[in-house]
Design a protein around this motif. Structure first.
Motif, PDB file in Angstrom:
ATOM      1  N   GLN A   1       0.909  -1.205   0.096  1.00 20.30           N
ATOM      2  CA  GLN A   1       0.012  -0.119   0.033  1.00 20.30           C
ATOM      3  C   GLN A   1       0.798   1.273  -0.036  1.00 20.30           C
ATOM      4  O   GLN A   1       0.769   2.169  -0.764  1.00 20.30           O
ATOM      5  N   LYS A   2       1.900   1.320   0.669  1.00 21.36           N
ATOM      6  CA  LYS A   2       2.798   2.394   0.745  1.00 21.36           C
ATOM      7  C   LYS A   2       3.471   2.437  -0.499  1.00 21.36           C
ATOM      8  O   LYS A   2       3.532   3.834  -0.884  1.00 21.36           O
TER       9      LYS A   2
ATOM     10  N   SER B   1       0.764   3.899  -2.790  1.00 20.05           N
ATOM     11  CA  SER B   1       0.380   5.424  -2.782  1.00 20.05           C
ATOM     12  C   SER B   1       1.265   6.339  -3.383  1.00 20.05           C
ATOM     13  O   SER B   1       0.791   7.580  -3.526  1.00 20.05           O
TER      14      SER B   1
ATOM     15  N   ARG C   1      -3.595  11.420  -2.137  1.00 14.64           N
ATOM     16  CA  ARG C   1      -3.241  10.321  -2.150  1.00 14.64           C
ATOM     17  C   ARG C   1      -1.783  10.121  -1.270  1.00 14.64           C
ATOM     18  O   ARG C   1      -1.303   9.063  -1.147  1.00 14.64           O
ATOM     19  N   ASN C   2      -1.291  11.228  -0.918  1.00 15.77           N
ATOM     20  CA  ASN C   2      -0.072  11.189  -0.077  1.00 15.77           C
ATOM     21  C   ASN C   2      -0.257  11.685   1.275  1.00 15.77           C
ATOM     22  O   ASN C   2      -0.480  12.655   1.406  1.00 15.77           O
TER      23      ASN C   2
END
Length: 304
Positions: A232-233, A236, A290-291
């Motif tokens: 996920q990281k 992202s 998104r960040n």
């Protein structure tokens, strides 16, 4: 007009002859431009003044914000002034400047998106070598090359476009768009500008292919990450960039690959707004949504 090498001014396409609709266009573009300036300025200030965002990825993002501000500022203010003043004119020099600046910012924008794909590729596929490869000296050199490339493309397109003789000064677009200017040529096909356009398309396709291949490798690497949190990281930081590239490429394709027409339509105007003005607005929004790091910094700035 037929015997003139140049024209003293151009007449841009007006959105409507109705005064109320002209004012509505002014208000719409004003809100669009103000939002674009605000969102990009927030991203630029967040990266510039917060040490947590002093990394190559955010350094590139700050420059993307500067380029997006440039694209919007070249087009929107002149169109707003014309609608407010019930005027269609843009001087010959003003049209030249608009073409040069718009192409320069747009070319550097797409070049930087390619560089950002390479940055994500190194960060995810070769994380142990990231700091050694993407050091500040190398990143600064890349940014300088990106801006020089944009200026070079802008200069070439400007020379190619305005080397022709214009038989009319009626531009069927709300800014000096190159395809519409080429339609005003007295001599028909301009081989110089066609050659520049073809070379630009080849370079653009090369950049787009590089981005697609980079993300194919990135996603293959991400799928091998054992932890869900790690995947996920990684995603992202990739999905916003891929979304920005997709919006830009699709909007340009819709605008330029549709059947050409000599008479303007609301569809043509809408597509031009989509590819010219919406990406500079959506880019900072997509990245900030998104960040987590950017959202955290912006929320702290908002409290101050």
């Amino acid at each position: 007009m037929e015997n003139q090498t140049t024209v003293p001014y151009f007449l841009l396409l007006e959105f409507s002859k109705n005064r109320h609709l002209q004012l509505l266009h002014f208000f719409f573009f004003f809100v669009l431009y103000l939002t674009t300036v605000t969102t990009n300025f927030l991203i630029i200030s967040a990266v510039a003044f917060d040490r947590r965002l002093h990394s190559p990825m955010y350094f590139f993002l700050m420059n993307l914000g500067l380029q997006d501000l440039g694209i919007a500022s070249v087009i929107a203010p002149k169109s707003m002034i014309n609608s407010l003043m019930d005027n269609r004119c843009i001087s010959y020099v003003g049209c030249v400047a608009q073409v040069f600046l718009f192409v320069s910012f747009a070319a550097s924008d797409f070049s930087l998106l390619t560089v950002m794909a390479y940055d994500r590729y190194i960060a995810i596929c070769h994380p142990l070598h990231y700091e050694m490869i993407m050091n500040w000296k190398y990143c600064t050199e890349i940014i300088i090359l990106v801006w020089i490339t944009g200026l070079l493309f802008g200069m070439l397109h400007t020379i190619g476009t305005f080397s022709i003789r214009f038989c009319s000064n009626m531009v069927n677009q709300f800014f000096c768009e190159i395809p519409q200017l080429l339609k005003l040529s007295c001599s028909g096909l301009n081989l110089l500008e066609v050659g520049i356009l073809v070379s630009g398309i080849i370079v653009g396709l090369g950049c787009f292919t590089f981005i697609i291949v980079s993300y194919a490798v990135i996603f293959r690497t991400v799928l091998r990450i054992p932890s869900e949190q790690g995947r996920q990281k990684a995603l992202s930081t990739c999905i916003p960039h891929l979304t920005v590239v997709s919006v830009l490429v699709l909007s340009v394709c819709f605008a330029y690959l549709k059947p050409s027409s000599n008479t303007p339509s609301y569809i043509d105007l809408g597509l031009t707004v989509v590819y010219a003005l919406l990406p500079p607005l959506f880019n900072p929004i997509i990245y900030s949504m998104r960040n987590k790091n950017i959202k955290c910094v912006l929320s702290q700035q908002w409290r101050l």
